[in-house]
Design an enzyme around this catalytic site. Structure first.
Site, short mmCIF file in Angstrom:
data_model
loop_
_atom_site.label_atom_id
_atom_site.label_comp_id
_atom_site.label_asym_id
_atom_site.label_seq_id
_atom_site.Cartn_x
_atom_site.Cartn_y
_atom_site.Cartn_z
CB CYS A 58 0.56 1.89 4.14
SG CYS A 58 -1.13 1.31 4.09
CB CYS A 73 -0.92 -0.08 1.23
SG CYS A 73 -1.56 1.48 1.84
#
Ligand SMILES: [Zn+2]
Length: 140
Positions: free
Chosen positions: A68, A65
């Site tokens: 993230c 991600c």
């Protein structure tokens, strides 16, 4: 204030002020605050989220991600700057699928604040540093 040790996860009682930063674990003698997010797993989650009185801020993330990854330095910085008011922990949703399922994580990153087992705040998506700190200040 009851806090869980970042190393052995046993519970310790501390004064709820700046002195708490110097606290050491009665069991393993390591520092109770390390200025960095903890790696939370289904084995240690309950000690930090349910039993400790310190609000626990969790970052549910995954290695694939992008947002993230860009949020990770902000989260680490918060751990370095905002202890002992909060405990910061990260949950790798690929490795901790049971926790991800338990909290019905559908988008990542998802941020949550726990107080003695209850979710008191939840945020889907990363926040810029200032907005993140502002969000946290509402849940001290
Ligand atoms: Zn310990």
């Amino acid at each position: 204030m009851i806090v869980a040790c970042p190393y052995c996860h046993s519970l310790n009682r501390l004064p709820a002020d700046k002195q708490a930063l110097d606290g050491r674990c009665g069991k393993c003698k390591q520092a109770l605050f390390c200025g960095a997010p903890l790696e939370l797993t289904s084995a240690n989650f309950a000690a930090h989220a349910n039993k400790a009185e310190l609000p626990l801020v969790v970052d549910f993330w995954a290695s694939w991600c992008g947002p993230c990854k860009s949020f990770a330095p902000v989260f680490s910085q918060a751990a370095a700057e905002l202890e002992p008011h909060f405990r910061f922990g990260k949950i790798n949703t690929e490795q901790q699928q049971q926790l991800a399922a338990q909290f019905a994580i559908r988008s990542i990153p998802t941020l949550m604040v726990f107080k003695q087992g209850k979710i008191v705040a939840q945020q889907a998506g990363a926040l810029p540093k200032q907005a993140f700190y502002q969000w946290l200040s509402q849940h001290k």
